[in-house]
Design a protein around this motif. Structure first.
Motif, PDB file in Angstrom:
ATOM      1  N   ILE A   1      37.373  41.051  29.518  1.00  0.00           N
ATOM      2  CA  ILE A   1      36.671  42.212  30.046  1.00  0.00           C
ATOM      3  C   ILE A   1      37.568  42.882  28.507  1.00  0.00           C
ATOM      4  O   ILE A   1      38.718  42.313  28.654  1.00  0.00           O
TER       5      ILE A   1
ATOM      6  N   ARG B   1      31.417  42.362  37.435  1.00  0.00           N
ATOM      7  CA  ARG B   1      32.804  42.462  37.331  1.00  0.00           C
ATOM      8  C   ARG B   1      33.487  44.386  37.563  1.00  0.00           C
ATOM      9  O   ARG B   1      34.559  44.452  37.353  1.00  0.00           O
TER      10      ARG B   1
ATOM     11  N   LEU C   1      32.200  45.903  29.574  1.00  0.00           N
ATOM     12  CA  LEU C   1      32.449  44.838  30.694  1.00  0.00           C
ATOM     13  C   LEU C   1      31.736  43.890  29.710  1.00  0.00           C
ATOM     14  O   LEU C   1      30.541  43.922  28.881  1.00  0.00           O
TER      15      LEU C   1
ATOM     16  N   ASP D   1      34.502  44.856  40.362  1.00  0.00           N
ATOM     17  CA  ASP D   1      36.811  44.357  40.426  1.00  0.00           C
ATOM     18  C   ASP D   1      37.252  45.476  40.347  1.00  0.00           C
ATOM     19  O   ASP D   1      37.968  45.751  40.111  1.00  0.00           O
TER      20      ASP D   1
END
Length: 503
Positions: free
Chosen positions: A53, A104, A48, A107
Protein backbone atom coordinates in the motif's frame (compact mmCIF):
# COMPACT_ATOMS: atom_id res chain seq x y z
CA UNK A 1 2.24 27.53 -14.52
CA UNK A 2 0.89 25.52 -17.44
CA UNK A 3 -2.18 23.40 -16.79
CA UNK A 4 -2.78 20.65 -19.36
CA UNK A 5 -6.03 18.69 -19.36
CA UNK A 6 -5.27 14.97 -19.55
CA UNK A 7 -8.70 13.63 -18.62
CA UNK A 8 -12.05 14.64 -17.14
CA UNK A 9 -10.60 14.48 -13.62
CA UNK A 10 -6.86 14.89 -14.23
CA UNK A 11 -4.50 17.72 -15.12
CA UNK A 12 -0.75 17.79 -15.73
CA UNK A 13 0.82 20.87 -14.18
CA UNK A 14 4.11 22.14 -15.60
CA UNK A 15 5.87 24.85 -13.61
CA UNK A 16 9.24 25.91 -12.29
CA UNK A 17 8.61 23.55 -9.37
CA UNK A 18 8.46 20.60 -11.75
CA UNK A 19 5.64 18.41 -12.98
CA UNK A 20 2.63 17.88 -10.75
CA UNK A 21 -0.60 15.92 -10.92
CA UNK A 22 -3.81 17.87 -10.50
CA UNK A 23 -7.06 16.18 -9.49
CA UNK A 24 -9.90 18.23 -10.99
CA UNK A 25 -12.57 18.45 -8.30
CA UNK A 26 -15.14 20.49 -10.28
CA UNK A 27 -15.74 22.36 -7.01
CA UNK A 28 -16.23 26.14 -7.45
CA UNK A 29 -13.23 28.12 -6.22
CA UNK A 30 -15.19 30.16 -3.70
CA UNK A 31 -17.47 30.00 -0.69
CA UNK A 32 -18.24 26.82 1.20
CA UNK A 33 -16.67 24.62 -1.48
CA UNK A 34 -13.23 26.10 -0.85
CA UNK A 35 -13.60 25.85 2.92
CA UNK A 36 -14.83 22.28 2.80
CA UNK A 37 -12.04 21.09 0.53
CA UNK A 38 -9.43 22.99 2.53
CA UNK A 39 -10.47 21.11 5.65
CA UNK A 40 -9.80 17.84 3.80
CA UNK A 41 -6.64 18.92 1.98
CA UNK A 42 -4.24 17.08 4.27
CA UNK A 43 -5.90 13.72 3.76
CA UNK A 44 -4.15 11.27 1.47
CA UNK A 45 -5.37 9.15 -1.41
CA UNK A 46 -4.57 5.47 -1.00
CA UNK A 47 -2.70 3.53 -3.70
CA UNK A 48 -3.34 -0.20 -3.58
CA UNK A 49 -1.09 -2.87 -5.04
CA UNK A 50 -1.52 -6.64 -4.70
CA UNK A 51 1.47 -6.76 -2.36
CA UNK A 52 1.67 -3.32 -0.74
CA UNK A 53 0.00 0.00 0.00
CA UNK A 54 1.22 3.50 -0.78
CA UNK A 55 -0.28 6.98 -0.49
CA UNK A 56 -0.55 10.07 -2.68
CA UNK A 57 -0.07 13.17 -0.56
CA UNK A 58 -1.62 16.46 -1.70
CA UNK A 59 0.66 19.48 -1.58
CA UNK A 60 -1.64 22.39 -2.36
CA UNK A 61 -4.98 23.52 -3.74
CA UNK A 62 -4.99 25.69 -6.85
CA UNK A 63 -7.63 27.32 -9.01
CA UNK A 64 -8.12 26.44 -12.66
CA UNK A 65 -10.93 28.04 -14.67
CA UNK A 66 -12.74 28.98 -11.46
CA UNK A 67 -12.65 25.37 -10.22
CA UNK A 68 -10.37 23.81 -7.59
CA UNK A 69 -7.48 21.46 -8.29
CA UNK A 70 -5.77 19.26 -5.71
CA UNK A 71 -2.06 19.22 -6.57
CA UNK A 72 0.48 16.59 -5.61
CA UNK A 73 3.36 14.47 -6.95
CA UNK A 74 2.93 13.53 -10.59
CA UNK A 75 1.66 10.05 -11.38
CA UNK A 76 0.76 8.76 -14.86
CA UNK A 77 -2.74 7.38 -14.53
CA UNK A 78 -6.20 7.05 -16.05
CA UNK A 79 -9.49 7.71 -14.28
CA UNK A 80 -12.36 5.27 -13.92
CA UNK A 81 -14.43 7.70 -16.00
CA UNK A 82 -12.10 7.18 -18.97
CA UNK A 83 -12.08 3.42 -18.45
CA UNK A 84 -15.87 3.25 -18.53
CA UNK A 85 -15.91 4.96 -21.92
CA UNK A 86 -13.47 2.50 -23.49
CA UNK A 87 -14.81 -0.35 -25.67
CA UNK A 88 -16.30 -2.91 -23.31
CA UNK A 89 -13.59 -5.53 -23.90
CA UNK A 90 -10.93 -2.97 -22.91
CA UNK A 91 -12.65 -2.18 -19.61
CA UNK A 92 -12.21 -5.67 -18.18
CA UNK A 93 -8.41 -5.59 -17.58
CA UNK A 94 -8.89 -2.49 -15.43
CA UNK A 95 -11.77 -4.08 -13.54
CA UNK A 96 -9.57 -7.14 -12.96
CA UNK A 97 -6.94 -4.86 -11.42
CA UNK A 98 -9.56 -3.30 -9.17
CA UNK A 99 -10.80 -6.76 -8.17
CA UNK A 100 -7.23 -7.73 -7.30
CA UNK A 101 -6.95 -5.05 -4.60
CA UNK A 102 -10.45 -5.23 -3.11
CA UNK A 103 -9.30 -7.33 -0.16
CA UNK A 104 -6.77 -4.64 0.75
CA UNK A 105 -9.39 -1.94 0.28
CA UNK A 106 -11.73 -3.70 2.71
CA UNK A 107 -9.08 -3.19 5.40
CA UNK A 108 -9.35 0.59 4.82
CA UNK A 109 -13.09 1.20 4.78
CA UNK A 110 -12.69 4.97 5.16
CA UNK A 111 -11.75 4.98 1.45
CA UNK A 112 -14.94 3.22 0.35
CA UNK A 113 -17.25 5.86 -1.09
CA UNK A 114 -19.93 6.09 -3.79
CA UNK A 115 -18.30 4.80 -6.96
CA UNK A 116 -18.05 7.33 -9.78
CA UNK A 117 -15.62 8.29 -12.52
CA UNK A 118 -13.47 10.55 -10.37
CA UNK A 119 -13.08 8.37 -7.27
CA UNK A 120 -10.81 5.62 -8.70
CA UNK A 121 -7.63 5.92 -10.81
CA UNK A 122 -5.46 3.27 -12.47
CA UNK A 123 -1.72 3.95 -12.41
CA UNK A 124 0.65 2.92 -15.18
CA UNK A 125 2.63 0.83 -12.67
CA UNK A 126 -0.45 -1.38 -11.91
CA UNK A 127 -1.48 0.49 -8.76
CA UNK A 128 -5.08 1.54 -8.10
CA UNK A 129 -5.52 4.94 -6.45
CA UNK A 130 -8.72 5.69 -4.53
CA UNK A 131 -9.63 9.08 -3.13
CA UNK A 132 -10.58 9.42 0.55
CA UNK A 133 -14.26 9.49 1.41
CA UNK A 134 -14.29 13.22 2.22
CA UNK A 135 -12.92 14.24 -1.18
CA UNK A 136 -15.21 11.89 -3.10
CA UNK A 137 -18.33 13.09 -1.34
CA UNK A 138 -17.50 16.75 -1.95
CA UNK A 139 -16.59 16.23 -5.62
CA UNK A 140 -19.71 14.18 -6.24
CA UNK A 141 -21.85 16.95 -4.76
CA UNK A 142 -20.84 19.29 -7.62
CA UNK A 143 -21.21 16.81 -10.50
CA UNK A 144 -24.38 16.92 -12.55
CA UNK A 145 -23.64 15.12 -15.83
CA UNK A 146 -26.09 12.41 -16.86
CA UNK A 147 -23.55 9.57 -16.93
CA UNK A 148 -22.40 10.21 -13.36
CA UNK A 149 -26.00 10.41 -12.17
CA UNK A 150 -26.84 7.09 -13.83
CA UNK A 151 -23.68 5.41 -12.57
CA UNK A 152 -24.26 6.49 -8.97
CA UNK A 153 -27.97 5.65 -9.22
CA UNK A 154 -27.23 2.10 -10.37
CA UNK A 155 -24.20 1.40 -8.20
CA UNK A 156 -25.60 2.66 -4.87
CA UNK A 157 -26.83 -0.29 -2.82
CA UNK A 158 -30.27 0.43 -1.29
CA UNK A 159 -31.03 -0.27 2.35
CA UNK A 160 -28.67 -0.77 5.27
CA UNK A 161 -25.40 -2.45 4.36
CA UNK A 162 -21.71 -2.62 5.16
CA UNK A 163 -19.02 -0.73 3.26
CA UNK A 164 -17.82 -4.06 1.84
CA UNK A 165 -21.29 -4.92 0.55
CA UNK A 166 -21.63 -1.50 -1.07
CA UNK A 167 -18.32 -1.79 -2.89
CA UNK A 168 -18.99 -5.35 -4.10
CA UNK A 169 -22.43 -4.29 -5.34
CA UNK A 170 -20.94 -1.34 -7.23
CA UNK A 171 -18.25 -3.60 -8.68
CA UNK A 172 -20.95 -6.00 -9.84
CA UNK A 173 -22.71 -3.15 -11.64
CA UNK A 174 -19.50 -2.22 -13.50
CA UNK A 175 -18.79 -5.84 -14.39
CA UNK A 176 -22.35 -6.41 -15.63
CA UNK A 177 -22.17 -3.30 -17.79
CA UNK A 178 -18.80 -4.32 -19.24
CA UNK A 179 -20.05 -7.74 -20.43
CA UNK A 180 -23.60 -6.81 -21.46
CA UNK A 181 -23.19 -3.21 -22.58
CA UNK A 182 -25.95 -1.90 -20.31
CA UNK A 183 -26.66 -1.08 -16.69
CA UNK A 184 -28.38 -3.94 -14.85
CA UNK A 185 -31.38 -2.09 -13.43
CA UNK A 186 -32.17 0.18 -16.36
CA UNK A 187 -34.41 -1.00 -19.18
CA UNK A 188 -33.94 2.15 -21.27
CA UNK A 189 -30.90 0.64 -22.98
CA UNK A 190 -32.24 -2.89 -22.96
CA UNK A 191 -33.75 -3.73 -26.35
CA UNK A 192 -33.64 -7.48 -25.73
CA UNK A 193 -35.55 -7.72 -22.46
CA UNK A 194 -38.27 -10.35 -22.89
CA UNK A 195 -41.94 -9.53 -22.71
CA UNK A 196 -42.91 -9.74 -19.05
CA UNK A 197 -46.25 -11.28 -19.98
CA UNK A 198 -46.01 -14.58 -21.86
CA UNK A 199 -49.15 -16.04 -23.36
CA UNK A 200 -49.84 -18.11 -20.25
CA UNK A 201 -49.22 -15.21 -17.90
CA UNK A 202 -52.09 -16.05 -15.56
CA UNK A 203 -52.81 -13.97 -12.47
CA UNK A 204 -55.69 -12.42 -14.45
CA UNK A 205 -53.17 -11.46 -17.14
CA UNK A 206 -51.29 -9.63 -14.41
CA UNK A 207 -54.49 -7.96 -13.29
CA UNK A 208 -55.43 -6.96 -16.84
CA UNK A 209 -51.94 -5.55 -17.45
CA UNK A 210 -52.50 -1.80 -17.05
CA UNK A 211 -49.55 -0.10 -18.73
CA UNK A 212 -48.68 2.02 -15.72
CA UNK A 213 -48.24 -1.08 -13.57
CA UNK A 214 -45.52 -2.36 -15.90
CA UNK A 215 -43.30 0.67 -15.42
CA UNK A 216 -40.63 -0.16 -12.87
CA UNK A 217 -38.06 2.49 -12.02
CA UNK A 218 -34.41 1.90 -11.22
CA UNK A 219 -34.84 2.12 -7.45
CA UNK A 220 -37.59 -0.49 -7.49
CA UNK A 221 -35.49 -2.77 -9.66
CA UNK A 222 -32.50 -2.40 -7.33
CA UNK A 223 -34.53 -2.92 -4.19
CA UNK A 224 -36.08 -6.09 -5.59
CA UNK A 225 -32.94 -7.18 -7.48
CA UNK A 226 -34.79 -7.25 -10.80
CA UNK A 227 -32.18 -7.43 -13.56
CA UNK A 228 -31.94 -9.51 -16.75
CA UNK A 229 -29.60 -12.42 -15.94
CA UNK A 230 -26.22 -12.02 -17.68
CA UNK A 231 -26.77 -15.27 -19.59
CA UNK A 232 -29.95 -13.86 -21.06
CA UNK A 233 -28.02 -11.07 -22.78
CA UNK A 234 -24.77 -12.97 -23.37
CA UNK A 235 -25.53 -16.72 -23.66
CA UNK A 236 -21.87 -17.67 -24.19
CA UNK A 237 -20.66 -15.85 -21.06
CA UNK A 238 -18.55 -18.18 -18.85
CA UNK A 239 -20.77 -19.77 -16.22
CA UNK A 240 -18.57 -18.76 -13.27
CA UNK A 241 -18.59 -15.11 -14.35
CA UNK A 242 -22.37 -15.07 -14.83
CA UNK A 243 -22.88 -16.65 -11.42
CA UNK A 244 -20.55 -14.22 -9.65
CA UNK A 245 -22.05 -11.16 -11.32
CA UNK A 246 -25.53 -12.23 -10.23
CA UNK A 247 -24.31 -12.93 -6.69
CA UNK A 248 -22.75 -9.46 -6.46
CA UNK A 249 -25.97 -7.79 -7.59
CA UNK A 250 -28.26 -9.89 -5.39
CA UNK A 251 -25.79 -9.03 -2.60
CA UNK A 252 -26.86 -11.58 -0.03
CA UNK A 253 -24.34 -11.07 2.77
CA UNK A 254 -24.22 -14.85 3.31
CA UNK A 255 -23.56 -15.64 -0.34
CA UNK A 256 -21.12 -13.04 -1.65
CA UNK A 257 -18.26 -14.27 -3.83
CA UNK A 258 -14.80 -14.18 -2.34
CA UNK A 259 -13.01 -11.00 -3.43
CA UNK A 260 -9.85 -13.00 -4.13
CA UNK A 261 -11.63 -15.04 -6.83
CA UNK A 262 -13.04 -12.04 -8.66
CA UNK A 263 -9.78 -11.08 -10.38
CA UNK A 264 -9.50 -14.51 -12.01
CA UNK A 265 -13.15 -14.51 -13.08
CA UNK A 266 -12.92 -11.02 -14.60
CA UNK A 267 -9.71 -11.98 -16.43
CA UNK A 268 -11.47 -15.05 -17.85
CA UNK A 269 -14.24 -12.75 -19.00
CA UNK A 270 -11.69 -10.65 -20.85
CA UNK A 271 -10.29 -13.72 -22.59
CA UNK A 272 -13.82 -14.77 -23.54
CA UNK A 273 -14.74 -11.32 -24.83
CA UNK A 274 -11.62 -10.90 -26.96
CA UNK A 275 -11.84 -14.37 -28.52
CA UNK A 276 -12.66 -14.29 -32.21
CA UNK A 277 -15.74 -16.47 -31.83
CA UNK A 278 -18.15 -16.78 -28.97
CA UNK A 279 -19.66 -20.20 -29.36
CA UNK A 280 -23.34 -20.48 -28.51
CA UNK A 281 -24.17 -24.18 -28.47
CA UNK A 282 -27.22 -26.12 -27.38
CA UNK A 283 -26.19 -25.95 -23.73
CA UNK A 284 -25.85 -22.16 -23.86
CA UNK A 285 -29.19 -21.77 -25.64
CA UNK A 286 -30.87 -23.98 -23.05
CA UNK A 287 -29.35 -21.87 -20.27
CA UNK A 288 -30.56 -18.69 -21.97
CA UNK A 289 -34.09 -20.09 -22.23
CA UNK A 290 -34.05 -21.12 -18.58
CA UNK A 291 -32.78 -17.67 -17.55
CA UNK A 292 -35.53 -16.05 -19.59
CA UNK A 293 -38.26 -18.12 -17.95
CA UNK A 294 -36.94 -17.44 -14.45
CA UNK A 295 -36.69 -13.73 -15.17
CA UNK A 296 -40.22 -13.58 -16.59
CA UNK A 297 -41.63 -15.33 -13.54
CA UNK A 298 -39.81 -13.02 -11.14
CA UNK A 299 -40.97 -9.93 -13.01
CA UNK A 300 -44.54 -11.17 -13.24
CA UNK A 301 -44.66 -12.06 -9.54
CA UNK A 302 -43.29 -8.65 -8.61
CA UNK A 303 -45.76 -6.76 -10.83
CA UNK A 304 -48.72 -8.77 -9.50
CA UNK A 305 -47.75 -8.22 -5.87
CA UNK A 306 -47.06 -4.53 -6.39
CA UNK A 307 -50.35 -4.00 -8.23
CA UNK A 308 -52.31 -5.68 -5.45
CA UNK A 309 -50.53 -3.55 -2.85
CA UNK A 310 -51.26 -0.38 -4.79
CA UNK A 311 -54.92 -1.16 -5.28
CA UNK A 312 -55.37 -2.16 -1.66
CA UNK A 313 -53.72 1.08 -0.70
CA UNK A 314 -56.11 3.11 -2.84
CA UNK A 315 -59.06 2.14 -0.66
CA UNK A 316 -57.21 3.08 2.50
CA UNK A 317 -55.90 6.24 0.85
CA UNK A 318 -59.40 7.31 -0.14
CA UNK A 319 -60.64 6.98 3.42
CA UNK A 320 -57.55 8.68 4.76
CA UNK A 321 -57.97 11.44 2.18
CA UNK A 322 -61.38 12.34 3.54
CA UNK A 323 -59.96 12.58 7.05
CA UNK A 324 -57.00 14.65 5.84
CA UNK A 325 -59.18 17.07 3.91
CA UNK A 326 -61.28 17.69 7.00
CA UNK A 327 -58.17 17.93 9.18
CA UNK A 328 -56.34 20.31 6.84
CA UNK A 329 -59.39 22.50 6.40
CA UNK A 330 -59.82 22.70 10.15
CA UNK A 331 -56.12 23.45 10.57
CA UNK A 332 -56.19 26.23 7.98
CA UNK A 333 -59.25 27.79 9.55
CA UNK A 334 -57.64 27.51 12.96
CA UNK A 335 -54.41 29.11 11.77
CA UNK A 336 -56.30 31.91 10.06
CA UNK A 337 -57.97 32.70 13.37
CA UNK A 338 -54.72 32.51 15.34
CA UNK A 339 -52.85 35.76 15.95
CA UNK A 340 -49.58 36.13 13.96
CA UNK A 341 -46.55 34.65 15.70
CA UNK A 342 -44.74 37.97 15.36
CA UNK A 343 -47.57 40.02 16.87
CA UNK A 344 -46.15 42.64 19.23
CA UNK A 345 -42.55 42.21 18.05
CA UNK A 346 -40.55 45.08 16.58
CA UNK A 347 -38.66 44.46 13.30
CA UNK A 348 -35.32 43.83 15.05
CA UNK A 349 -37.00 41.36 17.40
CA UNK A 350 -38.62 39.54 14.47
CA UNK A 351 -35.25 39.12 12.76
CA UNK A 352 -33.50 38.05 15.96
CA UNK A 353 -36.26 35.54 16.75
CA UNK A 354 -36.14 34.13 13.22
CA UNK A 355 -32.38 33.58 13.31
CA UNK A 356 -32.20 32.29 16.88
CA UNK A 357 -34.92 29.77 16.01
CA UNK A 358 -32.32 28.05 13.81
CA UNK A 359 -30.48 26.95 16.95
CA UNK A 360 -33.62 25.50 18.50
CA UNK A 361 -34.78 24.12 15.11
CA UNK A 362 -38.13 25.84 15.64
CA UNK A 363 -39.13 25.76 11.98
CA UNK A 364 -42.72 26.66 12.85
CA UNK A 365 -41.61 29.95 14.39
CA UNK A 366 -39.41 30.62 11.37
CA UNK A 367 -42.26 29.89 8.95
CA UNK A 368 -44.56 32.12 10.99
CA UNK A 369 -42.10 35.00 10.73
CA UNK A 370 -41.98 35.21 6.93
CA UNK A 371 -44.20 35.86 3.94
CA UNK A 372 -43.89 35.35 0.19
CA UNK A 373 -41.45 32.44 0.53
CA UNK A 374 -38.70 34.47 2.19
CA UNK A 375 -35.96 32.34 3.76
CA UNK A 376 -37.38 29.12 2.33
CA UNK A 377 -33.94 27.57 1.73
CA UNK A 378 -32.91 28.19 5.32
CA UNK A 379 -36.22 26.91 6.69
CA UNK A 380 -35.94 23.76 4.56
CA UNK A 381 -32.40 23.23 5.83
CA UNK A 382 -33.63 23.49 9.42
CA UNK A 383 -36.42 21.03 8.62
CA UNK A 384 -33.93 18.52 7.21
CA UNK A 385 -31.64 18.76 10.23
CA UNK A 386 -34.66 18.54 12.54
CA UNK A 387 -35.85 15.36 10.80
CA UNK A 388 -32.35 13.86 10.93
CA UNK A 389 -32.04 14.62 14.63
CA UNK A 390 -35.43 13.09 15.40
CA UNK A 391 -34.69 9.90 13.46
CA UNK A 392 -31.25 9.48 14.98
CA UNK A 393 -32.56 10.20 18.46
CA UNK A 394 -35.11 7.42 18.04
CA UNK A 395 -32.52 5.07 16.55
CA UNK A 396 -29.49 5.87 18.73
CA UNK A 397 -31.25 6.91 21.92
CA UNK A 398 -29.34 10.19 22.21
CA UNK A 399 -29.74 13.80 21.14
CA UNK A 400 -27.17 14.52 18.43
CA UNK A 401 -27.65 18.26 17.80
CA UNK A 402 -25.51 20.96 19.44
CA UNK A 403 -26.21 24.69 19.18
CA UNK A 404 -23.09 26.59 18.01
CA UNK A 405 -23.72 29.46 20.43
CA UNK A 406 -23.93 27.06 23.35
CA UNK A 407 -20.82 25.23 22.12
CA UNK A 408 -18.84 28.48 21.87
CA UNK A 409 -20.08 29.68 25.26
CA UNK A 410 -18.84 26.42 26.80
CA UNK A 411 -15.35 26.92 25.35
CA UNK A 412 -15.56 24.64 22.29
CA UNK A 413 -15.45 21.27 24.06
CA UNK A 414 -14.66 18.19 21.90
CA UNK A 415 -17.71 17.12 19.93
CA UNK A 416 -18.93 13.56 20.53
CA UNK A 417 -18.80 11.16 17.60
CA UNK A 418 -21.34 11.86 14.84
CA UNK A 419 -22.66 15.05 16.48
CA UNK A 420 -24.39 17.68 14.33
CA UNK A 421 -23.13 21.18 15.08
CA UNK A 422 -25.71 23.29 13.30
CA UNK A 423 -27.01 26.82 13.72
CA UNK A 424 -25.71 30.35 14.25
CA UNK A 425 -23.59 32.25 16.74
CA UNK A 426 -22.36 35.77 17.45
CA UNK A 427 -25.46 37.45 16.04
CA UNK A 428 -25.11 41.23 15.66
CA UNK A 429 -27.69 43.80 14.60
CA UNK A 430 -25.67 46.19 12.44
CA UNK A 431 -28.24 48.71 11.34
CA UNK A 432 -31.96 49.12 11.07
CA UNK A 433 -34.34 51.54 9.44
CA UNK A 434 -37.02 52.77 11.76
CA UNK A 435 -40.58 52.15 10.55
CA UNK A 436 -42.29 55.23 9.20
CA UNK A 437 -45.72 56.49 10.04
CA UNK A 438 -47.28 54.32 7.35
CA UNK A 439 -48.48 51.16 9.16
CA UNK A 440 -48.30 49.26 5.87
CA UNK A 441 -44.78 50.45 5.15
CA UNK A 442 -41.50 48.57 4.88
CA UNK A 443 -38.34 48.54 6.96
CA UNK A 444 -34.89 46.97 6.78
CA UNK A 445 -32.61 45.31 9.34
CA UNK A 446 -28.94 44.47 8.61
CA UNK A 447 -27.30 41.68 10.59
CA UNK A 448 -24.08 39.70 10.75
CA UNK A 449 -23.69 36.24 12.21
CA UNK A 450 -21.59 33.11 11.99
CA UNK A 451 -23.34 30.06 10.58
CA UNK A 452 -22.23 26.49 11.26
CA UNK A 453 -23.06 23.31 9.35
CA UNK A 454 -22.03 19.75 10.25
CA UNK A 455 -19.25 17.91 8.43
CA UNK A 456 -19.13 14.25 9.47
CA UNK A 457 -15.98 12.45 8.31
CA UNK A 458 -14.92 8.82 8.46
CA UNK A 459 -11.73 8.46 10.50
CA UNK A 460 -9.78 5.68 12.18
CA UNK A 461 -9.77 5.92 15.98
CA UNK A 462 -6.80 5.05 18.17
CA UNK A 463 -8.27 1.61 18.79
CA UNK A 464 -8.49 0.91 15.05
CA UNK A 465 -12.25 1.44 14.72
CA UNK A 466 -13.66 3.49 11.85
CA UNK A 467 -15.68 6.29 13.43
CA UNK A 468 -17.84 9.16 12.19
CA UNK A 469 -15.79 12.08 13.49
CA UNK A 470 -17.60 15.38 14.09
CA UNK A 471 -16.30 18.43 12.26
CA UNK A 472 -18.01 21.54 10.99
CA UNK A 473 -17.91 24.20 8.32
CA UNK A 474 -18.58 27.80 9.14
CA UNK A 475 -18.85 31.18 7.50
CA UNK A 476 -19.63 34.75 8.49
CA UNK A 477 -22.75 36.05 6.79
CA UNK A 478 -23.93 39.65 6.44
CA UNK A 479 -27.57 39.96 5.40
CA UNK A 480 -30.30 42.52 4.94
CA UNK A 481 -33.79 41.58 6.10
CA UNK A 482 -36.68 43.44 4.49
CA UNK A 483 -39.90 43.45 6.51
CA UNK A 484 -43.47 44.51 5.79
CA UNK A 485 -46.38 45.22 8.10
CA UNK A 486 -49.34 42.86 7.68
CA UNK A 487 -52.24 41.94 9.97
CA UNK A 488 -50.87 44.26 12.66
CA UNK A 489 -47.53 42.46 12.74
CA UNK A 490 -44.12 42.62 11.06
CA UNK A 491 -43.10 39.83 8.67
CA UNK A 492 -39.85 39.15 6.81
CA UNK A 493 -40.54 39.32 3.07
CA UNK A 494 -37.02 39.18 1.63
CA UNK A 495 -33.52 38.23 2.76
CA UNK A 496 -30.56 39.59 0.79
CA UNK A 497 -27.03 38.28 1.43
CA UNK A 498 -24.62 41.22 1.33
CA UNK A 499 -21.38 39.40 2.14
CA UNK A 500 -20.04 35.94 2.92
CA UNK A 501 -16.57 35.29 4.28
CA UNK A 502 -14.48 32.74 6.11
CA UNK A 503 -14.23 33.20 9.87
Amino acid sequence: MQCITTGPYTRRIESSEGRKLGIATHIPASGMGMRGLSQNRYKEAIILYPDRIDYWKPESIREDQKKLLILGPYLPLISLEEVLHLPTENQLPYLARLAGVLDRLFDHEDFISPLFGGSVYFLDDSGVMILPLGWSQQILHFLSDDFTKRLVLHSSLPGRSTAKQRMLFAFGVLWYRAVTGQFPFDDTEDKTEPDILPEDAGDQEVLNNPAQEMEIDVEERKLNRLFPPPHLLEPSLPAQAASQISSLLINDSNNLPDAASLETAVSECHTWMTSKTRVVGEQELALKKESELVYKKRMRRFVVQRTIRKRSGLIAAAALGVVLVISIASSLIGRALEPPRTLGLQPQEVVRTFLESINTMDHEMMSGSVRNGAGSDLINSVLQIFATVQVRQAYEGRYVHVSPQQWLDEGKPPLPESTLLYGIANLEILDSQQPGDDPEGMTMVDVRYEIFSPDIRQEVASDGRTIAASYYQSGIITQRFILEHHRNAWFITEIVTLDEESP
